[in-house]
Design an enzyme around this catalytic site. Structure first.
Site, PDB file in Angstrom:
ATOM      1  NE  ARG A 275      12.386 -15.060  22.333  1.00  0.00           N
ATOM      2  CZ  ARG A 275      13.651 -14.899  22.930  1.00  0.00           C
ATOM      3  NH1 ARG A 275      14.438 -14.811  21.085  1.00  0.00           N
ATOM      4  NH2 ARG A 275      14.955 -14.996  24.127  1.00  0.00           N
TER       5      ARG A 275
ATOM      6  NE  ARG B  15      17.654 -15.993  20.811  1.00  0.00           N
ATOM      7  CZ  ARG B  15      18.845 -16.080  19.530  1.00  0.00           C
ATOM      8  NH1 ARG B  15      18.874 -16.556  19.519  1.00  0.00           N
ATOM      9  NH2 ARG B  15      19.134 -14.966  19.176  1.00  0.00           N
TER      10      ARG B  15
ATOM     11  CG  HIS C 148      15.141 -13.477  15.114  1.00  0.00           C
ATOM     12  ND1 HIS C 148      16.098 -12.200  15.379  1.00  0.00           N
ATOM     13  CD2 HIS C 148      16.125 -14.560  14.570  1.00  0.00           C
ATOM     14  CE1 HIS C 148      16.719 -12.012  15.199  1.00  0.00           C
ATOM     15  NE2 HIS C 148      17.373 -13.358  14.320  1.00  0.00           N
TER      16      HIS C 148
ATOM     17  CB  CYS D 142      -1.166  -0.182   0.723  1.00  0.00           C
ATOM     18  SG  CYS D 142       0.243   0.177   2.812  1.00  0.00           S
ATOM     19  N   GLY D 143       0.354   2.224   0.669  1.00  0.00           N
ATOM     20  CA  GLY D 143       1.279   3.603   0.251  1.00  0.00           C
ATOM     21  C   GLY D 143       1.970   3.725   1.438  1.00  0.00           C
TER      22      GLY D 143
END
Length: 148
Positions: free
Chosen positions: A136, A132, A98, A65-66
Protein backbone atom coordinates in the site's frame (compact mmCIF):
# COMPACT_ATOMS: atom_id res chain seq x y z
CA UNK A 1 18.13 9.46 15.70
CA UNK A 2 18.47 12.46 13.38
CA UNK A 3 15.27 14.49 13.63
CA UNK A 4 14.36 17.75 11.86
CA UNK A 5 11.75 20.15 13.18
CA UNK A 6 10.01 23.12 11.58
CA UNK A 7 7.08 25.33 12.45
CA UNK A 8 5.29 28.51 11.57
CA UNK A 9 4.64 31.39 13.97
CA UNK A 10 1.73 29.54 15.61
CA UNK A 11 3.82 26.45 16.28
CA UNK A 12 7.30 27.69 17.12
CA UNK A 13 6.85 27.59 20.92
CA UNK A 14 5.80 23.93 20.88
CA UNK A 15 8.52 23.16 18.31
CA UNK A 16 11.16 24.72 20.55
CA UNK A 17 9.95 22.71 23.53
CA UNK A 18 9.97 19.48 21.53
CA UNK A 19 13.45 20.24 20.16
CA UNK A 20 14.90 20.63 23.65
CA UNK A 21 13.07 17.55 24.91
CA UNK A 22 14.44 15.50 22.00
CA UNK A 23 17.98 16.79 22.55
CA UNK A 24 17.69 15.86 26.23
CA UNK A 25 16.90 12.31 25.07
CA UNK A 26 20.09 12.22 23.01
CA UNK A 27 18.64 12.79 19.54
CA UNK A 28 20.43 14.88 16.93
CA UNK A 29 17.99 17.72 16.26
CA UNK A 30 18.00 20.19 13.38
CA UNK A 31 15.72 23.19 13.87
CA UNK A 32 14.65 24.63 10.52
CA UNK A 33 12.68 27.53 12.03
CA UNK A 34 10.75 29.69 12.42
CA UNK A 35 11.91 31.01 15.77
CA UNK A 36 9.61 33.87 16.64
CA UNK A 37 6.04 35.16 16.68
CA UNK A 38 6.29 37.20 13.49
CA UNK A 39 3.82 35.94 10.90
CA UNK A 40 5.36 33.56 8.35
CA UNK A 41 3.94 31.26 5.70
CA UNK A 42 3.67 27.60 6.76
CA UNK A 43 4.19 26.25 3.19
CA UNK A 44 7.75 27.59 3.24
CA UNK A 45 8.63 25.75 6.44
CA UNK A 46 6.81 22.57 5.46
CA UNK A 47 8.69 22.50 2.15
CA UNK A 48 12.01 23.20 3.87
CA UNK A 49 11.54 20.26 6.25
CA UNK A 50 10.26 17.98 3.48
CA UNK A 51 13.33 18.69 1.39
CA UNK A 52 15.61 18.06 4.38
CA UNK A 53 13.96 14.71 5.18
CA UNK A 54 13.57 13.80 1.51
CA UNK A 55 17.30 14.23 0.94
CA UNK A 56 18.06 11.91 3.87
CA UNK A 57 19.52 14.63 6.09
CA UNK A 58 17.14 13.49 8.85
CA UNK A 59 15.51 10.14 9.48
CA UNK A 60 12.29 11.70 10.74
CA UNK A 61 10.64 15.08 10.85
CA UNK A 62 8.17 16.90 13.06
CA UNK A 63 6.25 19.95 11.85
CA UNK A 64 3.97 22.24 13.82
CA UNK A 65 1.50 24.92 12.80
CA UNK A 66 -1.70 26.17 14.42
CA UNK A 67 -3.81 23.18 13.35
CA UNK A 68 -1.17 20.91 11.84
CA UNK A 69 -3.24 20.72 8.68
CA UNK A 70 -1.65 23.30 6.39
CA UNK A 71 1.92 22.36 7.15
CA UNK A 72 1.15 18.64 6.68
CA UNK A 73 -0.25 19.38 3.23
CA UNK A 74 2.93 21.31 2.39
CA UNK A 75 5.14 18.40 3.51
CA UNK A 76 3.13 15.87 1.53
CA UNK A 77 3.90 17.72 -1.71
CA UNK A 78 7.35 16.08 -1.52
CA UNK A 79 7.42 12.57 -3.02
CA UNK A 80 9.86 11.35 -0.39
CA UNK A 81 7.64 12.29 2.54
CA UNK A 82 4.63 10.71 4.13
CA UNK A 83 3.38 13.18 6.72
CA UNK A 84 0.65 12.26 9.20
CA UNK A 85 -1.21 14.86 11.23
CA UNK A 86 -2.09 13.36 14.61
CA UNK A 87 -3.60 14.28 17.98
CA UNK A 88 -2.94 11.11 19.95
CA UNK A 89 -0.21 8.47 20.41
CA UNK A 90 -2.21 5.65 18.82
CA UNK A 91 -2.58 7.61 15.58
CA UNK A 92 1.16 8.35 15.63
CA UNK A 93 1.91 4.66 16.18
CA UNK A 94 -0.39 3.57 13.35
CA UNK A 95 1.06 6.20 11.02
CA UNK A 96 4.43 4.48 11.46
CA UNK A 97 3.22 0.87 11.53
CA UNK A 98 0.81 1.04 8.60
CA UNK A 99 1.91 4.04 6.53
CA UNK A 100 5.67 4.24 7.15
CA UNK A 101 5.19 7.94 7.89
CA UNK A 102 8.48 9.77 8.16
CA UNK A 103 7.06 13.14 9.21
CA UNK A 104 4.63 13.91 12.02
CA UNK A 105 2.44 17.03 12.02
CA UNK A 106 0.99 18.57 15.16
CA UNK A 107 -1.46 21.42 15.77
CA UNK A 108 -0.10 23.72 18.47
CA UNK A 109 -3.51 25.30 19.04
CA UNK A 110 -5.14 21.89 19.46
CA UNK A 111 -2.72 19.77 21.46
CA UNK A 112 -0.91 20.29 24.75
CA UNK A 113 2.77 19.81 25.36
CA UNK A 114 2.44 16.49 27.20
CA UNK A 115 0.22 14.99 24.50
CA UNK A 116 2.54 16.28 21.78
CA UNK A 117 5.48 14.56 23.49
CA UNK A 118 3.49 11.34 23.80
CA UNK A 119 2.71 11.49 20.06
CA UNK A 120 6.34 12.14 19.13
CA UNK A 121 7.50 9.34 21.44
CA UNK A 122 5.12 6.86 19.80
CA UNK A 123 6.17 8.09 16.34
CA UNK A 124 9.88 7.68 17.04
CA UNK A 125 9.63 4.33 18.81
CA UNK A 126 7.42 2.49 16.35
CA UNK A 127 8.71 0.64 13.34
CA UNK A 128 7.06 0.04 9.99
CA UNK A 129 5.18 -3.28 10.01
CA UNK A 130 5.83 -4.00 6.33
CA UNK A 131 3.92 -7.00 5.01
CA UNK A 132 0.58 -6.06 3.48
CA UNK A 133 1.30 -2.42 4.34
CA UNK A 134 4.41 -2.39 2.13
CA UNK A 135 2.27 -2.89 -0.98
CA UNK A 136 0.00 0.00 0.00
CA UNK A 137 2.84 2.39 0.78
CA UNK A 138 4.40 1.50 -2.58
CA UNK A 139 1.11 2.37 -4.25
CA UNK A 140 1.23 5.83 -2.66
CA UNK A 141 4.66 6.43 -4.19
CA UNK A 142 3.47 5.11 -7.55
CA UNK A 143 0.47 7.44 -7.53
CA UNK A 144 2.74 10.41 -6.96
CA UNK A 145 5.09 9.38 -9.76
CA UNK A 146 2.19 8.95 -12.17
CA UNK A 147 0.87 12.42 -11.35
CA UNK A 148 4.04 14.10 -12.61
Amino acid sequence: MRIALAADHAGYVLKDELAQWLRDQGHEVTDLGTNGPESVDYPEFGAKLASFVGLGKAERGVVVCGSGIGISIAVNRNMECRCARVDDPLSAQLAREHNDANVLALGARLIGSDMAKACVDAFLNTGFAGGRHERRVSQLSQLLQESD
